[in-house]
Design a protein around this motif. Sequence first.
Motif, short mmCIF file in Angstrom:
data_model
loop_
_atom_site.label_atom_id
_atom_site.label_comp_id
_atom_site.label_asym_id
_atom_site.label_seq_id
_atom_site.Cartn_x
_atom_site.Cartn_y
_atom_site.Cartn_z
N LYS A 67 -12.03 12.97 1.42
CA LYS A 67 -10.73 12.33 1.55
C LYS A 67 -10.10 12.11 0.17
O LYS A 67 -10.77 12.16 -0.85
CB LYS A 67 -10.89 10.98 2.25
CG LYS A 67 -11.52 11.07 3.63
CD LYS A 67 -11.84 9.69 4.15
CE LYS A 67 -12.59 9.77 5.48
NZ LYS A 67 -13.05 8.43 5.94
N VAL A 68 -8.80 11.83 0.18
CA VAL A 68 -8.12 11.46 -1.07
C VAL A 68 -8.61 10.07 -1.47
O VAL A 68 -8.59 9.14 -0.66
CB VAL A 68 -6.59 11.46 -0.87
CG1 VAL A 68 -5.91 11.01 -2.16
CG2 VAL A 68 -6.11 12.83 -0.45
N GLN A 69 -9.05 9.95 -2.69
CA GLN A 69 -9.59 8.68 -3.18
C GLN A 69 -8.79 8.23 -4.40
O GLN A 69 -8.38 9.04 -5.21
CB GLN A 69 -11.06 8.84 -3.58
CG GLN A 69 -11.97 9.35 -2.48
CD GLN A 69 -12.32 8.28 -1.46
OE1 GLN A 69 -11.94 7.11 -1.61
NE2 GLN A 69 -13.05 8.65 -0.43
N GLY A 70 -8.61 6.91 -4.50
CA GLY A 70 -7.93 6.40 -5.69
C GLY A 70 -6.78 5.49 -5.35
O GLY A 70 -6.88 4.63 -4.50
N SER A 71 -5.63 5.71 -5.99
CA SER A 71 -4.50 4.79 -5.96
C SER A 71 -4.03 4.48 -4.54
O SER A 71 -4.16 5.29 -3.63
CB SER A 71 -3.34 5.37 -6.76
OG SER A 71 -2.94 6.60 -6.18
N MET A 72 -3.47 3.30 -4.40
CA MET A 72 -2.87 2.86 -3.13
C MET A 72 -1.40 2.52 -3.40
O MET A 72 -1.02 2.17 -4.52
CB MET A 72 -3.60 1.62 -2.61
CG MET A 72 -5.07 1.88 -2.30
SD MET A 72 -5.30 3.05 -0.94
CE MET A 72 -4.75 2.03 0.44
N PRO A 73 -0.54 2.60 -2.37
CA PRO A 73 0.88 2.30 -2.57
C PRO A 73 1.14 0.94 -3.21
O PRO A 73 2.02 0.79 -4.05
CB PRO A 73 1.44 2.36 -1.14
CG PRO A 73 0.55 3.31 -0.42
CD PRO A 73 -0.82 3.08 -0.99
N CYS A 74 0.32 -0.05 -2.84
CA CYS A 74 0.55 -1.40 -3.36
C CYS A 74 0.06 -1.55 -4.80
O CYS A 74 0.30 -2.56 -5.45
CB CYS A 74 -0.16 -2.43 -2.48
SG CYS A 74 -1.94 -2.16 -2.34
N ASP A 75 -0.64 -0.54 -5.32
CA ASP A 75 -1.22 -0.61 -6.66
C ASP A 75 -0.45 0.28 -7.64
O ASP A 75 -0.92 0.57 -8.72
CB ASP A 75 -2.68 -0.16 -6.60
CG ASP A 75 -3.43 -0.48 -7.89
OD1 ASP A 75 -3.13 -1.53 -8.49
OD2 ASP A 75 -4.27 0.33 -8.30
N CYS A 76 0.77 0.68 -7.25
CA CYS A 76 1.46 1.71 -8.02
C CYS A 76 1.99 1.22 -9.36
O CYS A 76 2.44 2.01 -10.18
CB CYS A 76 2.60 2.32 -7.20
SG CYS A 76 3.90 1.14 -6.81
N THR A 77 1.91 -0.08 -9.62
CA THR A 77 2.33 -0.55 -10.94
C THR A 77 1.25 -0.27 -11.98
O THR A 77 1.52 -0.30 -13.17
CB THR A 77 2.59 -2.07 -10.90
OG1 THR A 77 1.42 -2.74 -10.42
CG2 THR A 77 3.78 -2.39 -10.01
N LYS A 78 0.01 0.03 -11.53
CA LYS A 78 -1.09 0.29 -12.44
C LYS A 78 -1.47 1.77 -12.47
O LYS A 78 -1.63 2.36 -13.53
CB LYS A 78 -2.31 -0.55 -12.04
CG LYS A 78 -2.07 -2.05 -12.08
CD LYS A 78 -3.31 -2.79 -11.60
CE LYS A 78 -3.07 -4.30 -11.57
NZ LYS A 78 -4.25 -5.03 -11.03
N ARG A 79 -1.69 2.36 -11.30
CA ARG A 79 -2.16 3.73 -11.20
C ARG A 79 -1.21 4.51 -10.29
O ARG A 79 -1.20 4.31 -9.09
CB ARG A 79 -3.57 3.78 -10.60
CG ARG A 79 -4.54 2.81 -11.23
CD ARG A 79 -5.26 3.41 -12.40
NE ARG A 79 -6.28 2.49 -12.93
CZ ARG A 79 -7.24 2.83 -13.76
NH1 ARG A 79 -7.34 4.06 -14.17
NH2 ARG A 79 -8.10 1.95 -14.20
N PHE A 80 -0.43 5.40 -10.87
CA PHE A 80 0.53 6.14 -10.07
C PHE A 80 -0.12 7.26 -9.27
O PHE A 80 0.40 7.68 -8.25
CB PHE A 80 1.60 6.77 -10.98
CG PHE A 80 2.50 5.77 -11.65
CD1 PHE A 80 2.49 4.43 -11.28
CD2 PHE A 80 3.35 6.16 -12.66
CE1 PHE A 80 3.31 3.51 -11.91
CE2 PHE A 80 4.18 5.25 -13.29
CZ PHE A 80 4.16 3.92 -12.92
N PHE A 81 -1.27 7.74 -9.74
CA PHE A 81 -1.87 8.92 -9.12
C PHE A 81 -3.30 8.63 -8.67
O PHE A 81 -3.99 7.78 -9.23
CB PHE A 81 -1.88 10.10 -10.11
CG PHE A 81 -0.53 10.37 -10.69
CD1 PHE A 81 0.53 10.75 -9.88
CD2 PHE A 81 -0.30 10.22 -12.04
CE1 PHE A 81 1.79 10.97 -10.41
CE2 PHE A 81 0.96 10.45 -12.58
CZ PHE A 81 2.01 10.83 -11.77
#
Length: 388
Positions: free
Chosen positions: A89-103
């Motif tokens: 699956k795609v792992q990593g950033s979440m929509p609510c965390d986009c101020t820190k990790r965009f990708f």
Amino acid sequence: MQLNAWLIPVRPNFPHCLDFHALTRANRMALWLEEEVLNHRLDIAIFQEVWTPWRSVVAASIHSMFCCRLFGRSVIEKTLSKSLPYITKVQGSMPCDCTKRFFDSGLVIASRYPIMEEEFRIYPSGSPHDALSSKGILVAALRRPDNGIVIVGSSHLDAGDDDSFKIGQLRIALSVFKEFTAKIQAKYDSLDIVATLFGSDMNIDGIEFWETENSYAQVRTMMNEQGFQDSWLLTPREIPPADVIKAKAYRPEKQPQLGITSDQHECVKRLDYVWVCPGPIGTRYGGPPTPAVVHHTAPQQEMMDAMRRSGSSRQMAKNFGVSAKTELNDGIQWQSSAAMRDMINESIKNGEDKKATKKIQDKVDLHDRAERLSDHAAIFAKLHFFPQ
């Protein structure tokens, strides 16, 4: 196969920060991968830098704004699903965390074997090169037809210049391997873990593999302590002549034994690795297994431990390790234009001002992004783990 796919959609070099060739390269790479899976009869493919925009509001907005031309994971997945149908699956950033990790992490493991479980852990914040990406370690347990379990990991360490930071990330990766292995052993206690694989772009140069004081030597010691071996070096490799070493005049076409996987202008490096461990992680060279792997150790693993303790490394590699061939893909797919590289080297050598050199370098970058599949070579390791 291990491959840093180099499908980077956004780069820290304003105003040339968006790569509009990423999707074009993804389509070309998908066709190439289709051939390689067939030619090499791949069972497992491990990737880095294959992103999707759909885990972040910012990434999705940028992708949509530019006609969905920036991200290529869906293209790669669609092609691989025909022959390697099980994909993490795609792992990593979440929509609510986009101020820190965009990708997201950009990590993918594709397999011919079903995925039993998978797990991802993000690394602490990295250098500015990696600040927007969710760099981390992805591990998955795969079930072979003979009911043996293969544990596979994929990671991309920090792209900055501080090797100590990358080694710190590697320690995190190894701890995740250990925890995940213990969990799988406890949950599936009737099955043996027959192999552990780790494909990675470590961003730690292993060209001078004969040295004992460099960062690669430190990494190799760490990996060996956990039972991992660098698959490239299980086949004997010649050391270059002294004059080449002194000048550090390493070239992929002249020193193929070095396993050069990154060909960025004048600075060639061996950054990509396939590490192999016959059995579960944690068996130290020259000593008994650690408590973490005493549980349900396969008879073949016990034989290998005895061979390690007796110092018979050549026989061990012959019977249990990597077969005679660990190879890189065709240089046409990943090497930069030799003529353009020479232009940059000549400019630096002649002491031309940085702006002039930068213009040439930008021209090379544009050419490479438009023409090449990746700036990293794919490594193909043909493995067997127990006597045939």
